[in-house]
Design a protein around this motif. Structure first.
Motif, PDB file in Angstrom:
ATOM      1  N   VAL A 237       4.313   6.702  -3.293  1.00  0.00           N
ATOM      2  CA  VAL A 237       3.847   5.985  -2.104  1.00  0.00           C
ATOM      3  C   VAL A 237       2.636   5.112  -2.447  1.00  0.00           C
ATOM      4  O   VAL A 237       2.554   3.940  -2.042  1.00  0.00           O
ATOM      5  CB  VAL A 237       3.489   6.975  -0.970  1.00  0.00           C
ATOM      6  N   ILE A 238       1.697   5.670  -3.206  1.00  0.00           N
ATOM      7  CA  ILE A 238       0.506   4.916  -3.611  1.00  0.00           C
ATOM      8  C   ILE A 238       0.886   3.698  -4.449  1.00  0.00           C
ATOM      9  O   ILE A 238       0.367   2.594  -4.249  1.00  0.00           O
ATOM     10  CB  ILE A 238      -0.474   5.823  -4.384  1.00  0.00           C
ATOM     11  N   ILE A 239       1.810   3.904  -5.404  1.00  0.00           N
ATOM     12  CA  ILE A 239       2.254   2.806  -6.270  1.00  0.00           C
ATOM     13  C   ILE A 239       2.877   1.688  -5.441  1.00  0.00           C
ATOM     14  O   ILE A 239       2.609   0.496  -5.661  1.00  0.00           O
ATOM     15  CB  ILE A 239       3.245   3.323  -7.330  1.00  0.00           C
ATOM     16  N   LEU A 240       3.718   2.048  -4.463  1.00  0.00           N
ATOM     17  CA  LEU A 240       4.375   1.043  -3.624  1.00  0.00           C
ATOM     18  C   LEU A 240       3.352   0.266  -2.794  1.00  0.00           C
ATOM     19  O   LEU A 240       3.448  -0.963  -2.672  1.00  0.00           O
ATOM     20  CB  LEU A 240       5.400   1.722  -2.705  1.00  0.00           C
ATOM     21  N   ILE A 241       2.381   0.986  -2.232  1.00  0.00           N
ATOM     22  CA  ILE A 241       1.361   0.323  -1.414  1.00  0.00           C
ATOM     23  C   ILE A 241       0.507  -0.620  -2.258  1.00  0.00           C
ATOM     24  O   ILE A 241       0.273  -1.781  -1.895  1.00  0.00           O
ATOM     25  CB  ILE A 241       0.473   1.368  -0.697  1.00  0.00           C
ATOM     26  N   VAL A 242       0.039  -0.104  -3.415  1.00  0.00           N
ATOM     27  CA  VAL A 242      -0.789  -0.928  -4.305  1.00  0.00           C
ATOM     28  C   VAL A 242       0.000  -2.129  -4.818  1.00  0.00           C
ATOM     29  O   VAL A 242      -0.514  -3.257  -4.872  1.00  0.00           O
ATOM     30  CB  VAL A 242      -1.320  -0.081  -5.485  1.00  0.00           C
ATOM     31  N   GLY A 243       1.259  -1.895  -5.186  1.00  0.00           N
ATOM     32  CA  GLY A 243       2.102  -2.991  -5.662  1.00  0.00           C
ATOM     33  C   GLY A 243       2.278  -4.071  -4.613  1.00  0.00           C
ATOM     34  O   GLY A 243       2.196  -5.272  -4.920  1.00  0.00           O
ATOM     35  N   PHE A 244       2.505  -3.658  -3.364  1.00  0.00           N
ATOM     36  CA  PHE A 244       2.667  -4.622  -2.269  1.00  0.00           C
ATOM     37  C   PHE A 244       1.403  -5.449  -2.090  1.00  0.00           C
ATOM     38  O   PHE A 244       1.462  -6.679  -1.938  1.00  0.00           O
ATOM     39  CB  PHE A 244       3.010  -3.872  -0.974  1.00  0.00           C
TER      40      PHE A 244
END
Length: 498
Positions: A237-244
């Motif tokens: 979830v963190i990776i997806l948020i940071v990536g976005f």
């Protein structure tokens, strides 16, 4: 957990060319999985750089080549995840099935028009699915034989032939449909191929596989599993948020992502060797074998750095630099992707017979690797010749590509199936599937490096480019010679494994 002897006894040992019947099941499962993968790959580079009016995405050729290399790198890099899931959670058989399902859906997504968003979503599904399936199906084959069984290398060679039968047919069918009619129809055919592979696996596994792949080598305790899966979920979830956020801010671009993957291609295998070597679950003999595995890993990485340019640089070369008229017949540039598997189909039985015939007298694994590197180097050195004598303005004979693919296949048959077999024999017991994933990291690391190298290719600077790759080929020849000279030392650290 069942012992190695119990697993081998549970598998019918005769019935497929003198090999276990389960080899038949895995042979055709991998046949259809490779049909889907190589079918997509045969037209993917053209889909990315062909103009929108031609049904493509209209990307720059250098960008398309780098994306192609990164895609290939991530496909093999994801094997680390697949190996961990098999070793800690599901076992190899279940992991293979789940991977096939994800691959099928990945091809289905790409069968529908949707631009770059659809392309990257499809790639993500196929990357994860292949990571689950590819290393684990090879690990199951290792379960079919005892470590002393001299059929082992021969069995992997036969399995390798199944891989390449699917890879041979795919560019001829998917490539023709994709380039002549519609790219998305070609991608749809790749999805059908994976669906057939899943059916074959489900129908045959209960009867033929026995206990192979059903056990979890290093299972998690219930509390540990809950804790680890929760952490993984939070991290994703963190990776997806940071990536976005990074994408929205323009920080995470295609170029920066490619560079990140190139760095990971070196860092991940390095960390993996350290973790396995320092683990308390790795015995002294297994640590010695891991040290012996390092030069084999480096040699394989050098080999794939040369071999994998066939799917992007040589594919573009076939499209733009080769005279595609043979007599009155015009051939498709995608068909050249069938050359590698065609030569393997023709020569794999010869190599399999040769290893069985030689038995204990066959060359050691390090010597086979050194010969493989020799032919890999030669395959790119010959590509300098047509540009040197004829320049880059005239079309060249297709037989230069034929010769290059033939030479690299000789190296591949000496190195790849033997490397698969050696990995199953040298792997620490607690890291069985993960070590097989590490073997596929040789390809991932090679393509991660290629993602930077292929940016420099264009027909205009072809002589310089192939000259540099030729130098890499010479380095490969030198490494092959060093590997040959180091054979006694490597063999000593392999502690009885040939």
């Amino acid at each position: 957990m069942a012992t190695k002897e119990e697993i081998v006894k549970s598998v019918p040992q005769k019935g497929f060319f003198g090999h276990p019947k389960a080899l038949l099941s895995l042979f055709f499962t991998e046949f259809w999985e490779r049909f889907s993968y190589y079918g997509m790959r045969a037209i993917l580079i053209y889909y990315m750089y062909y103009e929108v009016t031609q049904g493509g995405l209209g990307l720059e050729r250098s960008t398309a080549n780098s994306i192609m290399a990164v895609y290939g790198s991530l496909v093999y890099m994801s094997g680390i995840i697949g190996g961990w899931i098999a070793d800690r959670l599901f076992g190899t058989t279940k992991t293979v099935f789940y991977g096939g399902v994800l691959i099928m859906f990945g091809h289905i997504v790409l069968a529908f028009p949707g631009g770059l968003t659809t392309l990257f979503a499809s790639m993500a599904l196929i990357i994860i699915g292949t990571g689950l399936l590819k290393p684990n199906i090879s690990s199951i084959i290792g379960d079919l034989y005892s470590k002393e069984d001299t059929r082992r290398d021969s069995g992997f060679s036969i399995f390798y032939m199944g891989i390449n039968m699917g890879a041979f047919i795919a560019p001829l069918i998917v490539g023709t449909i994709g380039l002549e009619y519609n790219f998305h129809l070609g991608f749809g055919l790749a999805a059908v191929g994976m669906a057939i592979g899943l059916v074959v696996f489900l129908v045959t596994k209960k009867k033929y596989l026995g206990l192979a792949g059903t056990y979890v080598p290093n299972p998690m305790a219930k509390d540990e599993r809950k804790k680890v899966l929760t952490r993984i979920g939070i991290a994703l979830v963190i990776i997806l948020i940071v990536g976005f956020i990074l994408i929205q801010q323009g920080i995470l671009t295609i170029d920066s992502f490619i560079m990140t993957v190139s760095i990971l291609g070196i860092v991940i295998p390095t960390l993996y060797f350290i973790v396995m070597y320092r683990s308390s679950k790795t015995t002294e003999d297994e640590k010695s074998r891991l040290l012996a595995y390092i030069p084999l890993f480096v040699a394989a990485m050098m080999f794939w750095a040369i071999q994998e340019q066939g799917s992007n640089i040589l594919a573009q070369y076939a499209d733009e630099r080769v005279d595609l008229m043979i007599g009155s017949v015009e051939i498709s540039p995608a068909w050249f992707q069938s050359l590698n598997p065609l030569f393997i189909i023709a020569l794999a039985p010869v190599f399999a017979w040769m290893w069985v015939k030689l038995g204990d007298r066959q060359p050691s694994t390090p010597k086979k690797f050194s010969f493989g590197l020799f032919f890999a180097g030669m395959s790119f050195i010959v590509m300098i010749i047509p540009a040197y004598f004829n320049g880059t303005d005239s079309l060249v004979s297709p037989f230069w590509l034929v010769l290059s693919f033939f030479l690299v296949v000789l190296g591949e048959l000496l190195l790849s199936p033997v490397g698969l077999s050696a990995t199953t024999k040298l792997a620490p017991g607690a890291f069985a599937a993960q070590t097989m994933s590490l073997w596929f990291m040789t390809n991932a690391s090679a393509q991660a490096i290629n993602a930077q190298v292929v940016k420099f290719y264009s027909p205009e600077n072809e002589i310089i480019y192939f000259g540099v790759i030729g130098v890499i080929g010479v380095v490969a020849l030198v490494i092959g010679l060093l590997l040959y000279l180091m054979t006694p030392l490597i063999q000593k650290y392999m502690r009885g494994v040939k």
